[in-house]
Design a protein around this motif. Structure first.
Motif, PDB file in Angstrom:
ATOM      1  N   LYS A   2       2.818 -18.028 -35.470  1.00 53.85           N
ATOM      2  CA  LYS A   2       3.498 -16.864 -36.004  1.00 53.85           C
ATOM      3  C   LYS A   2       2.890 -16.487 -37.346  1.00 53.85           C
ATOM      4  N   ASN A   3       2.653 -15.219 -37.545  1.00 54.04           N
ATOM      5  CA  ASN A   3       2.115 -14.716 -38.803  1.00 54.04           C
ATOM      6  C   ASN A   3       3.214 -13.965 -39.536  1.00 54.04           C
ATOM      7  N   ILE A   4       3.622 -14.502 -40.676  1.00 53.84           N
ATOM      8  CA  ILE A   4       4.725 -13.945 -41.449  1.00 53.84           C
ATOM      9  C   ILE A   4       4.191 -13.501 -42.800  1.00 53.84           C
ATOM     10  N   LEU A   5       4.500 -12.262 -43.167  1.00 56.11           N
ATOM     11  CA  LEU A   5       4.064 -11.716 -44.445  1.00 56.11           C
ATOM     12  C   LEU A   5       5.276 -11.407 -45.307  1.00 56.11           C
ATOM     13  N   LEU A   6       5.277 -11.953 -46.514  1.00 54.57           N
ATOM     14  CA  LEU A   6       6.299 -11.636 -47.499  1.00 54.57           C
ATOM     15  C   LEU A   6       5.701 -10.644 -48.472  1.00 54.57           C
ATOM     16  N   VAL A   7       6.449  -9.597 -48.760  1.00 57.57           N
ATOM     17  CA  VAL A   7       5.967  -8.547 -49.650  1.00 57.57           C
ATOM     18  C   VAL A   7       6.932  -8.412 -50.821  1.00 57.57           C
ATOM     19  N   CYS A   8       6.359  -8.350 -52.023  1.00 57.95           N
ATOM     20  CA  CYS A   8       7.188  -8.170 -53.224  1.00 57.95           C
ATOM     21  C   CYS A   8       6.405  -7.350 -54.238  1.00 57.95           C
ATOM     22  N   ASN A   9       6.897  -7.292 -55.469  1.00 61.38           N
ATOM     23  CA  ASN A   9       6.210  -6.508 -56.503  1.00 61.38           C
ATOM     24  C   ASN A   9       4.895  -7.134 -56.914  1.00 61.38           C
ATOM     25  N   ALA A  10       4.925  -8.377 -57.359  1.00 63.18           N
ATOM     26  CA  ALA A  10       3.710  -8.995 -57.879  1.00 63.18           C
ATOM     27  C   ALA A  10       3.276 -10.232 -57.093  1.00 63.18           C
ATOM     28  N   GLY A  11       4.178 -10.890 -56.417  1.00 61.95           N
ATOM     29  CA  GLY A  11       3.803 -12.032 -55.597  1.00 61.95           C
ATOM     30  C   GLY A  11       4.062 -13.391 -56.207  1.00 61.95           C
ATOM     31  N   MET A  12       4.529 -13.453 -57.445  1.00 60.77           N
ATOM     32  CA  MET A  12       4.698 -14.760 -58.084  1.00 60.77           C
ATOM     33  C   MET A  12       5.882 -15.549 -57.532  1.00 60.77           C
ATOM     34  N   SER A  13       7.071 -15.003 -57.617  1.00 58.03           N
ATOM     35  CA  SER A  13       8.232 -15.747 -57.115  1.00 58.03           C
ATOM     36  C   SER A  13       8.178 -15.852 -55.597  1.00 58.03           C
ATOM     37  N   THR A  14       7.618 -14.854 -54.956  1.00 56.24           N
ATOM     38  CA  THR A  14       7.520 -14.895 -53.498  1.00 56.24           C
ATOM     39  C   THR A  14       6.573 -15.998 -53.054  1.00 56.24           C
ATOM     40  N   SER A  15       5.546 -16.272 -53.829  1.00 50.98           N
ATOM     41  CA  SER A  15       4.630 -17.346 -53.446  1.00 50.98           C
ATOM     42  C   SER A  15       5.335 -18.706 -53.494  1.00 50.98           C
ATOM     43  N   MET A  16       6.310 -18.861 -54.376  1.00 48.25           N
ATOM     44  CA  MET A  16       7.104 -20.097 -54.390  1.00 48.25           C
ATOM     45  C   MET A  16       7.927 -20.201 -53.108  1.00 48.25           C
ATOM     46  N   LEU A  17       8.485 -19.076 -52.672  1.00 44.73           N
ATOM     47  CA  LEU A  17       9.260 -19.075 -51.436  1.00 44.73           C
ATOM     48  C   LEU A  17       8.357 -19.370 -50.244  1.00 44.73           C
ATOM     49  N   VAL A  18       7.138 -18.847 -50.249  1.00 43.40           N
ATOM     50  CA  VAL A  18       6.177 -19.125 -49.176  1.00 43.40           C
ATOM     51  C   VAL A  18       5.961 -20.630 -49.048  1.00 43.40           C
ATOM     52  N   ALA A  19       5.778 -21.323 -50.162  1.00 41.77           N
ATOM     53  CA  ALA A  19       5.562 -22.778 -50.130  1.00 41.77           C
ATOM     54  C   ALA A  19       6.762 -23.483 -49.503  1.00 41.77           C
ATOM     55  N   LYS A  20       7.958 -23.043 -49.835  1.00 44.86           N
ATOM     56  CA  LYS A  20       9.165 -23.665 -49.258  1.00 44.86           C
ATOM     57  C   LYS A  20       9.278 -23.355 -47.767  1.00 44.86           C
ATOM     58  N   MET A  21       8.878 -22.146 -47.372  1.00 43.07           N
ATOM     59  CA  MET A  21       8.902 -21.782 -45.953  1.00 43.07           C
ATOM     60  C   MET A  21       7.869 -22.586 -45.170  1.00 43.07           C
ATOM     61  N   GLN A  22       6.693 -22.791 -45.762  1.00 46.06           N
ATOM     62  CA  GLN A  22       5.657 -23.574 -45.090  1.00 46.06           C
ATOM     63  C   GLN A  22       6.123 -25.014 -44.887  1.00 46.06           C
ATOM     64  N   LYS A  23       6.780 -25.571 -45.899  1.00 46.81           N
ATOM     65  CA  LYS A  23       7.313 -26.927 -45.779  1.00 46.81           C
ATOM     66  C   LYS A  23       8.365 -26.987 -44.665  1.00 46.81           C
ATOM     67  N   ALA A  24       9.242 -25.974 -44.621  1.00 44.54           N
ATOM     68  CA  ALA A  24      10.275 -25.920 -43.582  1.00 44.54           C
ATOM     69  C   ALA A  24       9.642 -25.785 -42.198  1.00 44.54           C
ATOM     70  N   ALA A  25       8.579 -25.015 -42.090  1.00 51.91           N
ATOM     71  CA  ALA A  25       7.897 -24.832 -40.797  1.00 51.91           C
ATOM     72  C   ALA A  25       7.364 -26.164 -40.288  1.00 51.91           C
ATOM     73  N   VAL A  26       6.774 -26.945 -41.184  1.00 51.73           N
ATOM     74  CA  VAL A  26       6.265 -28.264 -40.797  1.00 51.73           C
ATOM     75  C   VAL A  26       7.423 -29.149 -40.324  1.00 51.73           C
ATOM     76  N   GLU A  27       8.498 -29.163 -41.084  1.00 52.31           N
ATOM     77  CA  GLU A  27       9.663 -29.981 -40.725  1.00 52.31           C
ATOM     78  C   GLU A  27      10.291 -29.550 -39.401  1.00 52.31           C
ATOM     79  N   MET A  28      10.235 -28.235 -39.116  1.00 51.31           N
ATOM     80  CA  MET A  28      10.827 -27.696 -37.889  1.00 51.31           C
ATOM     81  C   MET A  28       9.835 -27.689 -36.728  1.00 51.31           C
ATOM     82  N   ASN A  29       8.596 -28.144 -36.987  1.00 49.63           N
ATOM     83  CA  ASN A  29       7.541 -28.156 -35.981  1.00 49.63           C
ATOM     84  C   ASN A  29       7.237 -26.745 -35.451  1.00 49.63           C
TER      85      ASN A  29
END
Length: 100
Positions: A2-29
């Protein structure tokens, strides 16, 4: 994959959320490529994504992003999930929207 794109103003706080989502994806297989882009880059083209998630601070851009996205679903991220950086919940919401 699955290809998921998060869009925001500058990308800083969203990049932190991306890292948490990637970790969750691994945990959820779940095989997922998750990335963040600022709105200006996203408006140039969405590429090969399955869903676009908008940061709550730019949810007012939903209609404009939908025009660019065509048949790709566009979903604002819940403000509470964004504020608490709940990557697992945001990922689950995105997968549900994609019918997974």
């Amino acid at each position: 994959m699955k290809n998921i794109l998060l869009v925001c103003n500058a990308g800083m706080s969203t990049s932190m959320l991306v890292a948490k989502m990637q970790k969750a994806a691994v945990e959820m297989n779940v095989e997922a490529h998750i990335e963040a882009k600022p709105l200006t880059e996203a408006k140039m083209g969405l590429g090969d994504v399955d869903i676009v998630l908008l940061g709550p601070q730019i949810r007012y851009e939903k209609a404009n992003v939908e025009k660019i996205a065509g048949s790709i679903p566009v979903l604002p991220i819940d403000m509470r999930d964004y504020g608490t950086m709940n990557g697992k919940k945001v990922l689950e919401t995105a997968l549900a929207k994609m019918g997974e």
